[in-house]
Design an enzyme around this catalytic site. Structure first.
Site, PDB file in Angstrom:
ATOM      1  CG  HIS A 173     -11.802  -9.522   5.120  1.00  0.00           C
ATOM      2  ND1 HIS A 173     -12.802  -8.577   5.209  1.00  0.00           N
ATOM      3  CD2 HIS A 173     -10.709  -8.853   4.642  1.00  0.00           C
ATOM      4  CE1 HIS A 173     -12.334  -7.399   4.802  1.00  0.00           C
ATOM      5  NE2 HIS A 173     -11.077  -7.549   4.453  1.00  0.00           N
TER       6      HIS A 173
ATOM      7  CG  HIS B 124      -3.450  -0.891  -1.951  1.00  0.00           C
ATOM      8  ND1 HIS B 124      -2.299  -1.593  -2.203  1.00  0.00           N
ATOM      9  CD2 HIS B 124      -3.509   0.082  -2.899  1.00  0.00           C
ATOM     10  CE1 HIS B 124      -1.688  -1.068  -3.260  1.00  0.00           C
ATOM     11  NE2 HIS B 124      -2.404  -0.046  -3.694  1.00  0.00           N
TER      12      HIS B 124
ATOM     13  CB  SER C 176      -7.421  -6.459   5.364  1.00  0.00           C
ATOM     14  OG  SER C 176      -7.054  -5.193   4.845  1.00  0.00           O
TER      15      SER C 176
ATOM     16  CD  GLU D  57      -6.163   4.127   2.549  1.00  0.00           C
ATOM     17  OE1 GLU D  57      -6.349   2.916   2.342  1.00  0.00           O
ATOM     18  OE2 GLU D  57      -6.474   5.012   1.738  1.00  0.00           O
TER      19      GLU D  57
ATOM     20  CG  ASP E 225       2.296   4.655  -3.813  1.00  0.00           C
ATOM     21  OD1 ASP E 225       1.746   3.528  -3.763  1.00  0.00           O
ATOM     22  OD2 ASP E 225       2.671   5.166  -4.877  1.00  0.00           O
ATOM     23  N   GLY E 226       1.257   2.483  -1.018  1.00  0.00           N
ATOM     24  CA  GLY E 226       1.563   1.092  -0.696  1.00  0.00           C
ATOM     25  C   GLY E 226       2.537   0.457  -1.674  1.00  0.00           C
TER      26      GLY E 226
ATOM     27  CG  ASP F  88      -8.079  -5.248  -1.008  1.00  0.00           C
ATOM     28  OD1 ASP F  88      -8.611  -5.392  -2.128  1.00  0.00           O
ATOM     29  OD2 ASP F  88      -8.739  -5.105   0.046  1.00  0.00           O
TER      30      ASP F  88
HETATM   31  C1  LIG Z   1     -10.153  -2.088  -1.432  1.00  0.00           C
HETATM   32  S1  LIG Z   1      -9.701  -0.833  -0.320  1.00  0.00           S
HETATM   33  C2  LIG Z   1      -8.842  -1.691   0.936  1.00  0.00           C
HETATM   34  C3  LIG Z   1      -9.665  -2.595   1.804  1.00  0.00           C
HETATM   35  C4  LIG Z   1      -8.884  -3.311   2.865  1.00  0.00           C
HETATM   36  N1  LIG Z   1      -7.714  -3.980   2.322  1.00  0.00           N
HETATM   37  C5  LIG Z   1      -9.761  -4.334   3.554  1.00  0.00           C
HETATM   38  O1  LIG Z   1      -9.787  -5.494   3.131  1.00  0.00           O
HETATM   39  O2  LIG Z   1     -10.393  -3.975   4.547  1.00  0.00           O
HETATM   40  C6  LIG Z   1      -8.381  -0.044  -1.165  1.00  0.00           C
HETATM   41  C7  LIG Z   1      -7.756   1.105  -0.381  1.00  0.00           C
HETATM   42  O3  LIG Z   1      -6.527   1.482  -1.022  1.00  0.00           O
HETATM   43  C8  LIG Z   1      -6.363   2.881  -0.879  1.00  0.00           C
HETATM   44  N2  LIG Z   1      -5.361   3.280  -1.879  1.00  0.00           N
HETATM   45  C9  LIG Z   1      -5.514   3.659  -3.165  1.00  0.00           C
HETATM   46  N3  LIG Z   1      -4.327   3.807  -3.775  1.00  0.00           N
HETATM   47  C10 LIG Z   1      -3.380   3.497  -2.846  1.00  0.00           C
HETATM   48  C11 LIG Z   1      -1.955   3.423  -2.853  1.00  0.00           C
HETATM   49  N4  LIG Z   1      -1.246   3.671  -3.969  1.00  0.00           N
HETATM   50  N5  LIG Z   1      -1.324   3.063  -1.730  1.00  0.00           N
HETATM   51  C12 LIG Z   1      -2.009   2.777  -0.600  1.00  0.00           C
HETATM   52  N6  LIG Z   1      -3.352   2.825  -0.521  1.00  0.00           N
HETATM   53  C13 LIG Z   1      -4.034   3.172  -1.631  1.00  0.00           C
HETATM   54  C14 LIG Z   1      -7.755   3.437  -1.060  1.00  0.00           C
HETATM   55  O4  LIG Z   1      -7.864   4.729  -0.486  1.00  0.00           O
HETATM   56  C15 LIG Z   1      -8.596   2.373  -0.328  1.00  0.00           C
HETATM   57  O5  LIG Z   1      -8.792   2.732   1.013  1.00  0.00           O
END
Ligand SMILES: C[S@@+](CC[C@H](N)C(=O)[O-])C[C@H]1O[C@@H](n2cnc3c(N)ncnc32)[C@H](O)[C@@H]1O
Length: 270
Positions: free
Chosen positions: A18, A41, A94, A112, A137-138, A158
């Protein structure tokens, strides 16, 4: 999809990620021309550090809780101010950090996949006119969202790295994204559980042809079942980012138990 970021919010790895995010956004804000942030993500956007999940791991105690009130470079103070303004026991994720740093001409798309996390994210970002939350899906959305019409900006990737093949999926997604948006800044977080796997991941990402790549690793003392080392791979970092991150980490790491950080250019001249 078992991963919930609530267990890890505000830990050493979040703090490093961050602060780097804030440093990059401060750079993008220097020019009046609009920029886009794509957070592939995104998580839920806000975390309660007093929740059962957060208390169960106690990870924030060895992260953000060691840094409150710290004075230092602009990116650190801006990051800590953003954390403070979230409220007493709340920690901003983030997408919320990015949303708060947008100017009227800038834009955030935060993706997300988990439906409950995405629903909360939509509520958290609702007050920010230039921020959009998507459930999806990111990795797949990156293909549609890049290059951004602004032709300037940041892609934050992430993933949770809970699936055994996530390093591979992430590397493939970065390669495709760099092909579409070669001039973009990419901030990619990854866990370091095995040095060999981390090295292989960085090598795979570099095969994207990114001209400049800086790798940052941060490590802390942690219980055996907890993450103790994480990396940030930054493609096309802004000018001076390496020096500033060194300075930021020199202020932050002495506060963390056994905190250490290293920076290395993997491609391109500093
Ligand atoms: C490490 S966390 C994200 C934290 C965030 N970036 C932050 O810094 O506050 C990862 C997130 O990705 C989500 N996730 C998992 N697979 C994903 C995908 N294919 N596309 C988007 N999000 C996904 C999970 O549910 C989770 O909430």
């Amino acid at each position: 999809m078992n991963y919930r970021h609530a267990f890890h919010a505000g830990n050493f790895a979040d703090v490093a990620k961050h602060v780097a995010l804030v440093r990059i956004l401060l750079h993008l804000r220097k020019k009046d021309t609009p920029f886009a942030v794509i957070d592939s993500h995104a998580g839920r956007g806000i975390y309660d550090l007093a929740s059962d999940a957060a208390r169960r791991t106690g990870e924030a105690q060895n992260g953000i809780e060691r840094l409150r009130g710290l004075k230092g470079p602009e990116a650190l103070e801006r990051y800590l101010a953003l954390v403070e303004e979230s409220g007493d026991r709340l920690y901003p994720g983030s997408p919320l950090i990015a949303a708060k740093m947008l100017r009227p001409q800038d834009r955030l798309v935060a993706i997300e996949k988990h439906p409950e996390e995405a629903a909360t994210l939509k509520q958290v970002l609702a007050p920010y006119r230039k921020a959009r939350a998507e459930e999806g899906d990111g990795y797949a959305r990156l293909a549609a969202l890049l290059p951004p019409p602004e032709r300037r900006g940041l892609v934050l990737m992430d993933p949770p790295f809970e699936a055994p093949d996530e390093f591979e999926s992430a590397a493939q997604a970065v390669k495709g994204a760099v092909r579409r948006f070669a001039t973009g800044i990419f901030l990619i977080w990854y866990p370091v559980k095995s040095a060999a796997a981390a090295r292989a991941f960085c090598g795979e990402v570099l095969a994207s042809g990114a001209a400049r790549a800086l790798n940052i690793e941060i490590a802390v003392d942690a219980a055996e079942d907890r993450l103790a080392r994480a990396g940030l791979l930054v493609l096309n970092p802004p000018f001076g980012f390496d020096t500033d991150m060194r300075e930021l980490l020199d202020v932050i790491t002495p506060r963390l138990p056994g905190g250490k950080a290293s920076l290395a250019w993997l491609a391109g001249k500093p």
